[in-house]
Design an enzyme around this catalytic site. Structure first.
Site, PDB file in Angstrom:
ATOM      1  N   TYR A   1      57.814 129.143 -13.493  1.00  0.00           N
ATOM      2  CA  TYR A   1      59.155 128.706 -13.890  1.00  0.00           C
ATOM      3  C   TYR A   1      59.317 128.979 -15.376  1.00  0.00           C
ATOM      4  O   TYR A   1      58.868 128.215 -16.220  1.00  0.00           O
ATOM      5  CB  TYR A   1      59.307 127.220 -13.575  1.00  0.00           C
ATOM      6  CG  TYR A   1      60.705 126.669 -13.683  1.00  0.00           C
ATOM      7  CD1 TYR A   1      61.788 127.466 -14.051  1.00  0.00           C
ATOM      8  CD2 TYR A   1      60.944 125.334 -13.396  1.00  0.00           C
ATOM      9  CE1 TYR A   1      63.059 126.940 -14.144  1.00  0.00           C
ATOM     10  CE2 TYR A   1      62.214 124.781 -13.490  1.00  0.00           C
ATOM     11  CZ  TYR A   1      63.272 125.597 -13.859  1.00  0.00           C
ATOM     12  OH  TYR A   1      64.533 125.061 -13.954  1.00  0.00           O
TER      13      TYR A   1
ATOM     14  N   LYS B   1      60.443 132.806 -11.707  1.00  0.00           N
ATOM     15  CA  LYS B   1      61.847 132.384 -11.797  1.00  0.00           C
ATOM     16  C   LYS B   1      62.253 132.568 -13.253  1.00  0.00           C
ATOM     17  O   LYS B   1      61.821 131.834 -14.136  1.00  0.00           O
ATOM     18  CB  LYS B   1      61.970 130.927 -11.369  1.00  0.00           C
ATOM     19  CG  LYS B   1      63.349 130.294 -11.437  1.00  0.00           C
ATOM     20  CD  LYS B   1      63.230 128.842 -10.953  1.00  0.00           C
ATOM     21  CE  LYS B   1      64.561 128.117 -10.852  1.00  0.00           C
ATOM     22  NZ  LYS B   1      65.067 127.692 -12.161  1.00  0.00           N
TER      23      LYS B   1
ATOM     24  N   THR C   1      67.059 120.555 -11.829  1.00  0.00           N
ATOM     25  CA  THR C   1      68.220 119.885 -11.261  1.00  0.00           C
ATOM     26  C   THR C   1      67.803 118.631 -10.516  1.00  0.00           C
ATOM     27  O   THR C   1      68.555 117.649 -10.458  1.00  0.00           O
ATOM     28  CB  THR C   1      68.962 120.835 -10.312  1.00  0.00           C
ATOM     29  OG1 THR C   1      69.284 122.039 -11.015  1.00  0.00           O
ATOM     30  CG2 THR C   1      70.241 120.214  -9.787  1.00  0.00           C
TER      31      THR C   1
END
Length: 296
Positions: A135, A163, A47
């Site tokens: 990630y 994550k 993001t």
């Protein structure tokens, strides 16, 4: 596990058309998140458009974060890069600036093997010497971490969390049971994919790595705390308020929608980095309507 627990908010990184970070606006967004009381900030995640920024601009963003909110809220910094040596440099930059933790995705133009990803991660984890979160973001990186690879990496010094994307058929409990059986007890398992946040937290996930919390931290935190408390009815009620926005995330991609949210909330009027285009006016109206549904 404390660092990678609860609600981690991932803001956009405001830049001009040349890719220079607007540190005044960034500081304002970060301070807003910190004041809301969320558990951590995920700076320079997907993001945050980390892949679009130079090393110097990423360093400026981290320095801005540490100046504005450092010591008030944990800051986790994304250090993904195409080359291992570049990711190592970014990890060292983050530590030097005072970051609390790192987030690493396996960026690559050439499809990577599991051994290549393993070697990449142990090299960056060693260079950064901070708690590091894996990630697992196959939608962007096109690499999916197997449970075996996550288990292997969980034994590496400094790698303390993962994550995850939303699991098939929303089987959070099944996936977490498999991972927790093979990983250390203090290894944190969290999820991204905002529309699955309530279900993941209710199932016992350690963290929600949230896109929307980057701009709606108060509302995202209310959902998080309800789910953490096991208040299913309240968590589902709050999640229903987000449903129109979740639909827009799925249709247009959360990255594009977040810039429209920032504009709608009058937080900043900044376009996403090219070649990403801002949403058309008609779609921005849908974003405003979805926000009304959340904020009413």
């Amino acid at each position: 596990m404390t660092l990678f627990t609860g609600l981690s908010a991932f803001p956009i990184t405001p830049t001009d058309a040349s890719g220079h970070v607007d540190i005044v606006v960034l500081a304002r967004l970060l301070e807003r998140i910190q004041l809301a009381g969320v558990d951590s900030i995920g700076l320079l995640g997907s993001t945050g458009g980390y892949a679009f920024l130079s090393r110097d601009e990423r360093r400026r963003a981290v320095q801005t974060a540490m100046t504005s909110v450092g010591g008030k809220i944990p800051v986790i910094v994304g250090v993904g890069a195409l080359r291992t040596d570049e990711a190592q440099v970014l990890a060292r930059d983050a530590k030097t600036a005072g970051a609390d933790g790192l987030l690493l995705a396996p960026m690559s133009y050439t499809p990577l093997t599991e051994e290549e990803v393993y070697q990449h991660f142990i090299s960056v984890a060693d260079a950064g010497d901070l708690p590091l979160c894996i990630y697992n973001n196959p939608g962007t990186t096109k690499f999916t971490f197997s449970h075996a690879l996550i288990t292997r990496l969980a034994k590496v010094a400094n790698i303390t969390a993962v994550k995850m994307p939303l699991p098939p058929e929303n089987d959070f409990k099944g996936e977490m049971a498999l991972l927790r059986e093979e990983t250390p007890k203090d290894f944190s398992i969290g999820y991204s994919g905002d529309w699955g946040a309530a279900a993941g937290l209710l199932a016992g996930a350690d963290a929600w790595y949230s896109v929307v919390a980057g701009l709606l931290p108060v509302e995202a935190l209310a959902l998080t705390r309800a789910a953490q408390a096991g208040n299913t009815a309240e968590a589902e009620r709050l999640d229903q308020k987000f449903q129109p926005l979740w639909s827009l995330f799925k249709e247009f991609g959360s990255f594009r929608v977040m810039y429209a949210i920032a504009e709608a909330l009058d937080l900043c009027r900044i376009d996403p980095p090219r070649p990403i285009l801002p949403l058309p006016a008609a779609e921005k109206l849908k974003v405003r309507s979805a926000l009304d549904h959340i904020l009413m």
